[in-house]
Design a protein around this motif. Structure first.
Motif, PDB file in Angstrom:
ATOM      1  N   ASP A   1       0.853  -1.186   0.000  1.00 56.13           N
ATOM      2  CA  ASP A   1       0.000   0.000   0.000  1.00 56.13           C
ATOM      3  C   ASP A   1       0.895   1.245   0.000  1.00 56.13           C
ATOM      4  OD1 ASP A   1      -1.858   1.994   0.336  1.00 56.13           O
ATOM      5  OD2 ASP A   1      -2.662   1.236   2.232  1.00 56.13           O
ATOM      6  N   ALA A   2       0.825   2.045  -1.044  1.00 57.80           N
ATOM      7  CA  ALA A   2       1.696   3.210  -1.202  1.00 57.80           C
ATOM      8  C   ALA A   2       1.472   4.241  -0.089  1.00 57.80           C
ATOM      9  CB  ALA A   2       1.483   3.853  -2.567  1.00 57.80           C
ATOM     10  N   ALA A   3       0.234   4.412   0.354  1.00 56.74           N
ATOM     11  CA  ALA A   3      -0.051   5.389   1.405  1.00 56.74           C
ATOM     12  C   ALA A   3       0.574   4.953   2.733  1.00 56.74           C
ATOM     13  CB  ALA A   3      -1.559   5.570   1.562  1.00 56.74           C
TER      14      ALA A   3
ATOM     15  N   ALA B   1       4.319   5.394   2.513  1.00 55.22           N
ATOM     16  CA  ALA B   1       4.697   6.803   2.662  1.00 55.22           C
ATOM     17  C   ALA B   1       4.679   7.203   4.140  1.00 55.22           C
ATOM     18  CB  ALA B   1       3.760   7.691   1.854  1.00 55.22           C
ATOM     19  N   ARG B   2       3.686   6.735   4.877  1.00 51.43           N
ATOM     20  CA  ARG B   2       3.627   7.015   6.320  1.00 51.43           C
ATOM     21  C   ARG B   2       4.796   6.351   7.044  1.00 51.43           C
ATOM     22  NH1 ARG B   2      -1.886   5.094   8.462  1.00 51.43           N
ATOM     23  NH2 ARG B   2      -0.907   5.598  10.456  1.00 51.43           N
ATOM     24  N   ALA B   3       5.114   5.124   6.652  1.00 59.76           N
ATOM     25  CA  ALA B   3       6.233   4.406   7.271  1.00 59.76           C
ATOM     26  C   ALA B   3       7.537   5.142   7.011  1.00 59.76           C
ATOM     27  CB  ALA B   3       6.302   2.979   6.744  1.00 59.76           C
ATOM     28  N   ARG B   4       7.719   5.628   5.794  1.00 57.83           N
ATOM     29  CA  ARG B   4       8.934   6.369   5.453  1.00 57.83           C
ATOM     30  C   ARG B   4       9.013   7.672   6.250  1.00 57.83           C
ATOM     31  NH1 ARG B   4      12.321   5.028   1.037  1.00 57.83           N
ATOM     32  NH2 ARG B   4      12.024   2.795   0.784  1.00 57.83           N
ATOM     33  N   ALA B   5       7.885   8.357   6.388  1.00 57.72           N
ATOM     34  CA  ALA B   5       7.867   9.612   7.152  1.00 57.72           C
ATOM     35  C   ALA B   5       8.230   9.351   8.614  1.00 57.72           C
ATOM     36  CB  ALA B   5       6.509  10.285   7.041  1.00 57.72           C
TER      37      ALA B   5
ATOM     38  N   LEU C   1       9.051  -2.966  12.669  1.00 58.03           N
ATOM     39  CA  LEU C   1       8.098  -2.708  13.749  1.00 58.03           C
ATOM     40  C   LEU C   1       7.158  -1.562  13.367  1.00 58.03           C
ATOM     41  CD1 LEU C   1       7.243  -3.450  16.601  1.00 58.03           C
ATOM     42  CD2 LEU C   1       8.971  -1.878  17.458  1.00 58.03           C
ATOM     43  N   VAL C   2       7.691  -0.515  12.770  1.00 55.25           N
ATOM     44  CA  VAL C   2       6.858   0.611  12.322  1.00 55.25           C
ATOM     45  C   VAL C   2       5.826   0.107  11.325  1.00 55.25           C
ATOM     46  CG1 VAL C   2       6.877   2.723  10.920  1.00 55.25           C
ATOM     47  CG2 VAL C   2       8.539   2.435  12.759  1.00 55.25           C
ATOM     48  N   ARG C   3       6.264  -0.685  10.373  1.00 58.26           N
ATOM     49  CA  ARG C   3       5.342  -1.186   9.347  1.00 58.26           C
ATOM     50  C   ARG C   3       4.306  -2.145   9.942  1.00 58.26           C
ATOM     51  NH1 ARG C   3       9.644   0.770   7.035  1.00 58.26           N
ATOM     52  NH2 ARG C   3       9.589   1.493   4.869  1.00 58.26           N
TER      53      ARG C   3
ATOM     54  N   VAL D   1       2.174   4.813  16.872  1.00 57.42           N
ATOM     55  CA  VAL D   1       3.399   4.097  16.506  1.00 57.42           C
ATOM     56  C   VAL D   1       4.583   4.691  17.246  1.00 57.42           C
ATOM     57  CG1 VAL D   1       4.978   3.553  14.603  1.00 57.42           C
ATOM     58  CG2 VAL D   1       2.519   3.420  14.233  1.00 57.42           C
ATOM     59  N   LEU D   2       4.677   6.017  17.261  1.00 58.75           N
ATOM     60  CA  LEU D   2       5.785   6.668  17.957  1.00 58.75           C
ATOM     61  C   LEU D   2       5.747   6.392  19.455  1.00 58.75           C
ATOM     62  CD1 LEU D   2       5.927  10.098  16.088  1.00 58.75           C
ATOM     63  CD2 LEU D   2       7.476   8.156  15.858  1.00 58.75           C
TER      64      LEU D   2
END
Length: 159
Positions: free
Chosen positions: A30-32, A35-39, A68-70, A82-83
């Motif tokens: 899922d690209a969205a 993108a959140r994981a990368r941010a 873990l983030v993903r 997540v944070l």
């Protein structure tokens, strides 16, 4: 001739930028979400590398944190959840910008405080030097002579 020299140089500079350490098997379909994981990965510090975020680090712990983030994003957590999840386990040290509260407030205020002190000290030194220059440039006036001193001076000059 110049074109043959500049083209490889420009290509080298373009390709020498930072390369992320995210492996293909870590990328979410899922690209969205990706993108959140990368941010999120950009604001999390690698505990091993210290100066790198987990997105750019090749350390094993950074890879574990990226996974873990993903996983948390796939579980439906919001970014702040997540944070919170990661900082609860690794401490606020993994955040590049920890919250400005408690002991961290000292860190947030130390930089601006040091800047204010340095500027104040520089201003004080500048002011004192300026005053010394003004004093040095002022004409030196002899002190007023008393009647006795004038009489003695007149006697010396006559001889």
């Amino acid at each position: 001739m110049l074109k043959h020299v500049l083209t490889p140089l420009i290509l080298m500079l373009a390709l020498s930028g930072p390369v992320g350490a995210v492996l293909p098997d870590e990328i979410l379909p899922d690209a969205a979400l990706e993108a959140r994981a990368r941010a999120l990965s950009q604001i999390l510090r690698c505990p091993v590398c210290q100066g790198e975020n987990i997105d750019d680090s090749n350390a094993d712990v950074a890879r574990d944190l990226r996974r873990l983030v993903r996983e948390r994003l796939l579980a439906g957590d919001r970014d702040d959840q997540v944070l919170t999840y990661i900082t609860d386990r690794y401490g606020e040290y993994v955040l590049f910008e920890p919250e400005a509260k408690g002991v961290n407030l000292i860190l947030w205020l130390a930089g601006p405080g040091a800047l204010i002190l340095a500027l104040g000290g520089a201003g004080l030194v500048w002011r004192r030097r300026r005053q010394a220059e003004l004093r040095a440039a002022a004409p030196v006036m002899p002190p007023e002579l008393t009647e006795e001193e004038r009489a003695r001076l007149a006697e010396i000059l006559r001889n």
